[in-house]
Design a protein around this motif. Structure first.
Motif, PDB file in Angstrom:
ATOM      1  N   ASN A  71      29.644 -24.389  -0.609  1.00  0.00           N
ATOM      2  CA  ASN A  71      28.463 -24.626  -1.431  1.00  0.00           C
ATOM      3  C   ASN A  71      27.980 -26.070  -1.281  1.00  0.00           C
ATOM      4  O   ASN A  71      26.784 -26.335  -1.125  1.00  0.00           O
TER       5      ASN A  71
ATOM      6  N   ASN B 257      26.045 -26.780   1.749  1.00  0.00           N
ATOM      7  CA  ASN B 257      24.808 -25.990   1.842  1.00  0.00           C
ATOM      8  C   ASN B 257      24.903 -24.871   2.878  1.00  0.00           C
ATOM      9  O   ASN B 257      23.919 -24.536   3.543  1.00  0.00           O
TER      10      ASN B 257
ATOM     11  N   ASN C  71      25.257 -20.415  -1.156  1.00  0.00           N
ATOM     12  CA  ASN C  71      24.921 -20.719  -2.542  1.00  0.00           C
ATOM     13  C   ASN C  71      25.696 -19.754  -3.421  1.00  0.00           C
ATOM     14  O   ASN C  71      25.512 -18.538  -3.333  1.00  0.00           O
TER      15      ASN C  71
ATOM     16  N   ASP D 188      26.744 -18.151  -6.927  1.00  0.00           N
ATOM     17  CA  ASP D 188      26.340 -17.907  -8.305  1.00  0.00           C
ATOM     18  C   ASP D 188      27.325 -16.923  -8.907  1.00  0.00           C
ATOM     19  O   ASP D 188      28.225 -16.434  -8.219  1.00  0.00           O
TER      20      ASP D 188
ATOM     21  N   ILE E 197      23.173 -19.331   3.217  1.00  0.00           N
ATOM     22  CA  ILE E 197      22.027 -20.204   3.472  1.00  0.00           C
ATOM     23  C   ILE E 197      21.957 -20.584   4.947  1.00  0.00           C
ATOM     24  O   ILE E 197      20.896 -20.611   5.546  1.00  0.00           O
TER      25      ILE E 197
END
Length: 230
Positions: free
Chosen positions: A204, A207, A210, A212, A219
């Protein structure tokens, strides 16, 4: 769904687009449509196979249950994915459970009709044998790659497998979101939830994904693929 739409399902799949036109037409002629409600089981591990399928709409969850009674998800299969063909040839039971995660519409090639087709046209066999060999090669490559990877590489490989859904399609999506718990990911790579959480946070921060609650969005697909080469 008309004849031309079904034909496109064959042409956009690396396992089936190598079939001669007459083979594709013969398979289309025996195909049937099948609908599953959300949560409905398509088949359980150990069931006798009744055919093989293409997902027209929805998502199929492929899994097994471990010795502690916990579900171990192998992957999710999405629209455009063909699956279940191996049992058409070895005549052995299903190896995994398959549930509809959403309402699903499937195209089915019935087992009896498929066998009858090959009995009538035995010269079709070499095409399917070649394709099954391709599947075996992909499986061997997966085993070899995963065995030599770091834990982070194994996690990256598993995320990619879940994201791609064992497709073998020609579609290349740069961004993909999967819904899975960190505990389930931990079971898949034989690790702890805490370790998976730490590794996901690392991805994360770079990058690459992502993270959640209950979901992971890829990504940077290329960066994730590079981790599988370590």
């Amino acid at each position: 769904m008309d004849h031309s739409q079904i034909e496109q399902l064959f042409k956009h799949h690396n396992w089936l687009d190598q079939l001669p036109f007459q083979v594709i037409q013969a398979l289309i002629s025996v195909s049937k449509l099948k609908t599953l409600k959300k949560g409905q089981i398509l088949h359980a591990k150990g069931d006798n196979a009744d055919g093989f399928y293409c997902i027209l709409k929805g998502k199929i969850r492929v899994s097994n249950v471990n010795s502690q009674g916990k579900e171990m998800v192998l992957t999710w299969l999405e629209s455009g994915t063909w699956f279940g063909e191996i049992s058409m040839f070895d005549d052995l039971p299903r190896t995994h459970d398959a549930h509809a995660d959403d309402q699903c519409h499937l195209l089915m090639i019935p087992k009896l009709a498929f066998h009858h087709l090959l009995q009538e046209k035995p010269h079709f066999y070499p095409y399917f044998i070649r394709m099954l060999c391709q599947r075996i090669r992909v499986t061997f490559n997966l085993i070899d790659e995963t065995g030599g990877l770091s834990l982070l590489g194994q996690l990256a490989r598993r995320i990619l497998l879940l994201a791609n859904g064992l497709h073998n399609t020609k579609q290349n999506q740069k961004n993909k979101q999967i819904a899975i718990s960190q505990e389930s990911l931990a079971h898949m790579i034989n690790s702890s939830r805490q370790t998976v959480n730490k590794l996901l946070n690392e991805l994360n921060q770079k990058n690459i994904v992502n993270v959640d609650y209950g979901t992971i969005e890829i990504i940077n697909m290329q960066a994730l693929e590079r981790l599988c080469e370590i």
